[in-house]
Design an enzyme around this catalytic site. Structure first.
Site, PDB file in Angstrom:
ATOM      1  N   ARG A   1       0.837  -1.187   0.000  1.00 48.69           N
ATOM      2  CA  ARG A   1       0.000   0.000   0.000  1.00 48.69           C
ATOM      3  C   ARG A   1       0.877   1.243   0.000  1.00 48.69           C
ATOM      4  O   ARG A   1       2.081   1.148   0.156  1.00 48.69           O
ATOM      5  CB  ARG A   1      -0.949   0.000   1.210  1.00 48.69           C
ATOM      6  CG  ARG A   1      -0.302  -0.494   2.480  1.00 48.69           C
ATOM      7  CD  ARG A   1      -0.706   0.248   3.702  1.00 48.69           C
ATOM      8  NE  ARG A   1      -0.533   1.683   3.617  1.00 48.69           N
ATOM      9  CZ  ARG A   1       0.655   2.299   3.768  1.00 48.69           C
ATOM     10  NH1 ARG A   1       1.771   1.611   3.969  1.00 48.69           N
ATOM     11  NH2 ARG A   1       0.726   3.619   3.698  1.00 48.69           N
ATOM     12  N   GLY A   2       0.227   2.390  -0.187  1.00 49.61           N
ATOM     13  CA  GLY A   2       0.960   3.625  -0.415  1.00 49.61           C
ATOM     14  C   GLY A   2       1.074   3.832  -1.910  1.00 49.61           C
ATOM     15  O   GLY A   2       1.474   2.924  -2.639  1.00 49.61           O
ATOM     16  N   ALA A   3       0.693   5.015  -2.383  1.00 49.91           N
ATOM     17  CA  ALA A   3       0.604   5.251  -3.824  1.00 49.91           C
ATOM     18  C   ALA A   3       1.885   4.871  -4.587  1.00 49.91           C
ATOM     19  O   ALA A   3       1.821   4.135  -5.582  1.00 49.91           O
ATOM     20  CB  ALA A   3       0.225   6.701  -4.090  1.00 49.91           C
TER      21      ALA A   3
ATOM     22  N   ARG B   1      -7.431  -0.751  -7.111  1.00 52.23           N
ATOM     23  CA  ARG B   1      -7.634   0.423  -6.245  1.00 52.23           C
ATOM     24  C   ARG B   1      -7.966   1.616  -7.150  1.00 52.23           C
ATOM     25  O   ARG B   1      -7.191   1.910  -8.051  1.00 52.23           O
ATOM     26  CB  ARG B   1      -6.374   0.762  -5.436  1.00 52.23           C
ATOM     27  CG  ARG B   1      -5.860  -0.270  -4.461  1.00 52.23           C
ATOM     28  CD  ARG B   1      -6.659  -0.433  -3.189  1.00 52.23           C
ATOM     29  NE  ARG B   1      -6.906   0.739  -2.392  1.00 52.23           N
ATOM     30  CZ  ARG B   1      -6.097   1.197  -1.432  1.00 52.23           C
ATOM     31  NH1 ARG B   1      -4.953   0.596  -1.175  1.00 52.23           N
ATOM     32  NH2 ARG B   1      -6.442   2.254  -0.722  1.00 52.23           N
TER      33      ARG B   1
ATOM     34  N   GLN C   1      -2.889   2.738  10.029  1.00 50.32           N
ATOM     35  CA  GLN C   1      -1.574   2.768   9.370  1.00 50.32           C
ATOM     36  C   GLN C   1      -0.565   3.609  10.144  1.00 50.32           C
ATOM     37  O   GLN C   1       0.628   3.319  10.124  1.00 50.32           O
ATOM     38  CB  GLN C   1      -1.703   3.317   7.939  1.00 50.32           C
ATOM     39  CG  GLN C   1      -2.540   2.463   7.016  1.00 50.32           C
ATOM     40  CD  GLN C   1      -3.960   3.000   6.910  1.00 50.32           C
ATOM     41  OE1 GLN C   1      -4.507   3.516   7.883  1.00 50.32           O
ATOM     42  NE2 GLN C   1      -4.562   2.889   5.736  1.00 50.32           N
TER      43      GLN C   1
ATOM     44  N   ASP D   1      -2.552  10.399  -2.395  1.00 49.83           N
ATOM     45  CA  ASP D   1      -2.788   9.395  -3.426  1.00 49.83           C
ATOM     46  C   ASP D   1      -3.122  10.020  -4.772  1.00 49.83           C
ATOM     47  O   ASP D   1      -2.980   9.368  -5.792  1.00 49.83           O
ATOM     48  CB  ASP D   1      -3.904   8.453  -2.985  1.00 49.83           C
ATOM     49  CG  ASP D   1      -3.444   7.535  -1.857  1.00 49.83           C
ATOM     50  OD1 ASP D   1      -3.137   6.374  -2.146  1.00 49.83           O
ATOM     51  OD2 ASP D   1      -3.346   7.991  -0.704  1.00 49.83           O
TER      52      ASP D   1
ATOM     53  N   ASN E   1      -6.025  12.184   0.209  1.00 53.14           N
ATOM     54  CA  ASN E   1      -5.147  11.380   1.051  1.00 53.14           C
ATOM     55  C   ASN E   1      -6.015  10.595   2.021  1.00 53.14           C
ATOM     56  O   ASN E   1      -7.239  10.698   2.024  1.00 53.14           O
ATOM     57  CB  ASN E   1      -4.144  12.267   1.799  1.00 53.14           C
ATOM     58  CG  ASN E   1      -3.048  11.452   2.468  1.00 53.14           C
ATOM     59  OD1 ASN E   1      -2.481  10.545   1.857  1.00 53.14           O
ATOM     60  ND2 ASN E   1      -2.754  11.740   3.719  1.00 53.14           N
TER      61      ASN E   1
END
Length: 360
Positions: free
Chosen positions: A55-57, A98, A205, A246, A256
């Site tokens: 995860r995380g753009a 996503r 997170q 994101d 975000n």
């Protein structure tokens, strides 16, 4: 033993070409267990992105590039049209994992362009070029984050208190992170920052990932619940806020993790600068405003049951669980990119950032 390594000593996302696998840390198991996944099937890669194992753009973009390369590697044909048809199917499938993080589509489009621009080459040559592009996307991410860190450091001074929300750390990228890049670089240079990390409900997170990676790396980090951010700001403990994102729209609105806009609104009340750390790959000049950004809706169970031994809400109660919110551009003091810091009016300065990128 692997577990003796610090979390930042692992690759967040990597390619094991010899074994045809995407290698990631399963972030749903952190901080309790450091489990490395080696994924070879495209469905497992899709699941890893959707289920937030990666995860995380930026990390999602790298994972998607590697994933579509591995899918292309398995295509058994020497006919270009048939190869491209199967490639597009794999690309379309991964892009459905996503909807909000633009890096996913940016990375897949880069891989798609490789196939389209080299249609006169042999299939084996195209596969090699896809490999090279996936590796390049991963290596570029390290440079980008380091640059964001350098520009971010110009906005703070030694000893400052810094607040962050969600995880825009190394676990969201290949190295350094975006919002945490100034923190890591400052730590290396003896800045002695005091970091405050919001826990970030409902997926935690900030608690599970940001507090974990910063603490293991020796930074001074304090974990707070999301609803404590106003208190630490009012106490005068926060000098600047750094968050990731994101997707940034052309007007500077930034999507975000849910709760980010609350932090930005409170920061404005207490005159604390609020900075969005965004690689240019996260800036979508084709999206006019934040109103045009599709916000992912997540399962109700993440709010009512996840992390609890027993369900913590009445059965049947309605749940609204958007994964992201949009911070309006007038709440943002600056957008920190790898090519400099954009400030209002963003419709003009973001164009300038892309001009610098083109001329770099």
């Amino acid at each position: 033993m692997e577990n003796e390594k610090l979390i930042t000593e692992y690759d967040t996302v990597a390619l094991d070409d010899e074994n045809n696998s995407l290698v990631i840390i399963d972030q749903t198991k952190l901080p309790g267990k450091k489990e490395i996944l080696r994924l070879t099937d495209i469905k497992d890669i899709w699941d890893a992105i959707y289920l937030l194992k990666v995860r995380g753009a930026p990390a999602i973009g790298v994972a998607a590039a590697i994933g579509v390369y591995l899918a292309a590697k398995e295509i058994k044909t020497e006919d270009y049209e048939e190869f491209y048809k199967q490639f597009k199917e794999a690309k379309s499938y991964l892009s459905s994992s996503r909807p909000t993080a633009v890096n996913l589509f940016w990375a897949l489009d880069r891989m798609d362009n490789i196939v389209k621009e080299n249609k006169n080459k042999s299939i084996s040559e195209i596969k090699q070029l896809l490999h090279n592009e996936a590796v390049a996307i991963r290596e570029e991410d390290i440079w980008v984050c380091k640059q964001i860190g350098e520009f971010g450091l110009t906005l703070v001074k030694p000893g400052d208190g810094i607040l962050t929300h969600c995880n825009a750390g190394q676990l969201a990228t290949v190295k350094y992170g975006t919002a945490t890049a100034p923190m890591y670089l400052g730590h290396e240079r003896g800045y002695n920052f005091k970091i405050f990390a919001d826990e970030t409900r409902p997926l935690l997170q900030g608690a599970r990932l940001t507090a974990y990676e910063l603490f293991e790396s020796g930074l001074d980090v304090t974990l707070i619940c999301d609803n404590m951010s106003a208190t630490v700001m009012k106490n005068g403990w926060i000098n600047a806020i750094f968050v990731g994102c994101d997707r940034v729209a052309a007007n500077g609105d930034a999507a975000n993790k849910i709760g980010t806009s609350v932090v930005a609104t409170v920061a404005k009340r207490y005159n604390i600068p609020f900075y969005v750390c965004a690689p240019t790959s996260t800036i979508d000049m084709n999206t006019k405003t934040g109103a045009d950004i599709k916000i992912e809706q997540r399962p109700a169970e993440e709010v009512t049951e996840m992390w609890y031994k027993e369900r913590m809400a009445p059965k049947g109660v309605k749940v609204f669980n958007p994964a992201f919110d949009v911070t309006d551009n007038d709440l943002i003091s600056g957008i920190v990119t790898e090519y400099g810091i954009a400030k209002a009016p963003y419709t003009e300065t973001l164009k300038e950032i892309f001009k610098r990128k083109k001329n770099y």
